[in-house]
Motif scaffolding. Structure first.
Motif, PDB file in Angstrom:
ATOM      1  N   LEU A  92       0.848  -1.204   0.000  1.00 51.17           N
ATOM      2  CA  LEU A  92       0.000   0.000   0.000  1.00 51.17           C
ATOM      3  C   LEU A  92       0.881   1.251   0.000  1.00 51.17           C
ATOM      4  O   LEU A  92       0.929   2.026   0.957  1.00 51.17           O
ATOM      5  N   HIS A  93       1.580   1.449  -1.099  1.00 54.66           N
ATOM      6  CA  HIS A  93       2.560   2.541  -1.202  1.00 54.66           C
ATOM      7  C   HIS A  93       1.926   3.922  -1.140  1.00 54.66           C
ATOM      8  O   HIS A  93       2.610   4.896  -0.820  1.00 54.66           O
ATOM      9  N   LYS A  94       0.633   4.019  -1.460  1.00 55.21           N
ATOM     10  CA  LYS A  94      -0.005   5.338  -1.544  1.00 55.21           C
ATOM     11  C   LYS A  94      -0.686   5.759  -0.240  1.00 55.21           C
ATOM     12  O   LYS A  94      -1.289   6.829  -0.176  1.00 55.21           O
ATOM     13  N   LEU A  95      -0.581   4.931   0.785  1.00 58.85           N
ATOM     14  CA  LEU A  95      -1.263   5.219   2.048  1.00 58.85           C
ATOM     15  C   LEU A  95      -0.862   6.576   2.616  1.00 58.85           C
ATOM     16  O   LEU A  95       0.325   6.878   2.765  1.00 58.85           O
ATOM     17  N   GLU A  96      -1.886   7.355   2.983  1.00 61.18           N
ATOM     18  CA  GLU A  96      -1.669   8.608   3.712  1.00 61.18           C
ATOM     19  C   GLU A  96      -2.223   8.517   5.131  1.00 61.18           C
ATOM     20  O   GLU A  96      -1.694   9.159   6.042  1.00 61.18           O
ATOM     21  N   GLY A  97      -3.289   7.739   5.303  1.00 62.49           N
ATOM     22  CA  GLY A  97      -3.878   7.553   6.627  1.00 62.49           C
ATOM     23  C   GLY A  97      -4.181   6.100   6.884  1.00 62.49           C
ATOM     24  O   GLY A  97      -4.766   5.420   6.026  1.00 62.49           O
TER      25      GLY A  97
END
Length: 426
Positions: free
Chosen positions: A96-101
């Motif tokens: 999940l490289h795009k995780l921000e939260g």
């Protein structure tokens, strides 16, 4: 059906979600947070939602484990699973490289075993991670060294109320964007690293209720953006660093239930920003209460109880006219109640018990309309006990252990006051 958004949040829905919903492969946003949905998450959710970016199921009654397939949903930006009844291990989220939260808070995750936090290193791949919440679960284990390699954008860490043990890893200063660092309610030990003083953006630092030992690093004075700071209920010793006087935005400060000694730094008592709480209770502090305490004009709660403070109570304390709770019991204060206390009309609780205070009980205390609890017991007060205000309520006023008092309401069972009348000289 070509739905891309499924938003049922905060609608009071209950029951289970129809399995067919999870086959809507074009879904980008799936939000059912703040309802009463139950059941378990489909084991293939990460495969059947290949385009999902926002997955919100927080605050429902979901049970079971977090599906391993969740790691296949590589487009996820925000994954919020908190506030449910999920159990078991958290799977790796390394894809999940795009995780921000990312939040799995307030569940029953973890088993109190050493490998409970094995998923955390996989989050180093999320280079845009901003918020991370795993609080209020059953996670044990040591904090992995890899947390120091989390995203430089990481602003908020919530690890509180678990069973995490060990030390804070070296290199924590790498997390330069941290504004909230929550580690309270765990079993962490060792020293508080001095390099935390390099996290210049910190606003909330909660390390309370752990097993930290050693000294309070003077470098914490470099945290000039700090708003709330708590180290209560640890095993810290040494002095309170005077450098904390540089934290000129501080609203609340807690050091209670430690082994702190020495005097209270005037620099700390000069922080006029302090408006919520100053709690230094249950330590070994000595010396006078600094006269600078009078600069805390906006402070609501001051607790210096159960220390070894001495001298007279400073008159300047009467300038703290926002005080609602003032606890000074269990010290060696002496002399009378300062006349300046007449300005403290907002007091709801005043505890001066177990000191060496003397003189008459200040009559103006009976005029304090909000005063609901008054404890003057075990001092050396003398003379007549007032009859009005809080003194009319024996369950709200404690005066036991002052052998020179008289009068008052019958419930106090004090002797009747007698006064000597000297004969006039003709």
């Amino acid at each position: 059906m070509n739905l891309t958004i499924w938003d049922l949040s905060t609608n009071g829905f209950s029951g289970t979600i129809p399995p067919s919903i999870f086959n809507l492969s074009l879904i980008v946003l799936f939000d059912v947070a703040y309802n009463q949905f139950e059941g378990s998450l489909p084991s293939e959710i990460g495969n059947t939602f290949p385009n999902i970016k926002f997955l919100f199921i927080s605050f429902n009654n979901f049970t079971g484990s977090i599906p391993i397939s969740i790691s296949n949903a590589s487009n996820i930006v925000r994954l919020q699973l908190g506030g449910n009844k999920l159990t078991g291990k958290v799977p790796s989220v390394g894809n999940l490289h795009k995780l921000e939260g990312f939040s799995v808070s307030k569940n029953y995750l973890g088993s109190g075993e050493d490998d409970d936090l094995s998923f955390l290193p996989s989050l180093t791949n999320a280079t845009d991670l901003v918020r991370l919440g795993i609080e209020e679960n059953n996670f044990a284990g040591r904090l992995p060294q890899q947390i120091c390699n989390f995203s430089r954008n990481l602003s908020k860490i919530y690890f509180n109320d678990n069973q995490i043990y060990g030390k804070i890893p070296s290199g924590i200063e790498n997390l330069i964007s941290l504004t909230i660092f929550q580690l309270s309610g765990n079993k962490l030990s060792g020293n508080i690293p001095s390099n935390i003083g390099k996290l210049r953006n910190l606003r909330i630092l909660y390390f309370f209720t752990n097993n930290f030992s050693g000294y309070i690093p003077s470098s914490l004075g470099n945290l000039t953006e700090l708003l709330q700071f708590s180290l209560r209920e640890n095993n810290l010793h040494g002095n309170i660093p005077s450098s904390l006087g540089k934290c000129q935005k501080l609203l609340a400060f807690e050091l209670s239930f430690n082994n702190i000694s020495g005097t209270i730094p005037p620099q700390l008592m000069s922080l006029s920003s302090l408006s919520i709480l100053v709690d230094l209770s249950y330590n070994h502090l000595n010396g006078d209460l600094p006269i600078e305490v009078g600069k805390l004009g906006s402070l609501g709660v001051l607790d210096v109880s159960n220390n070894m403070l001495s001298g007279k109570i400073p008159e300047s304390l009467g300038s703290c006219n926002s005080l609602e709770v003032l606890l000074m019991d269990g010290n060696f204060f002496q002399g009378p109640i300062p006349s300046s206390f007449e300005s403290l009309r907002g007091l709801r609780v005043l505890d001066l018990s177990r000191n060496n205070l003397s003189g008459k009980i200040a009559e103006f205390l009976q005029d304090f309309k909000l005063l609901a609890k008054l404890n003057l017991s075990y001092n050396d007060f003398e003379g007549e006990v007032p009859l009005n205000g809080v003194f009319k309520n024996a369950s709200a006023t404690w005066i036991k252990g002052n052998n020179k008092l008289c009068g008052g309401i019958p419930e106090f069972q004090l002797p009747i006051c007698t006064f000597d009348h000297k004969s006039r000289r003709e």
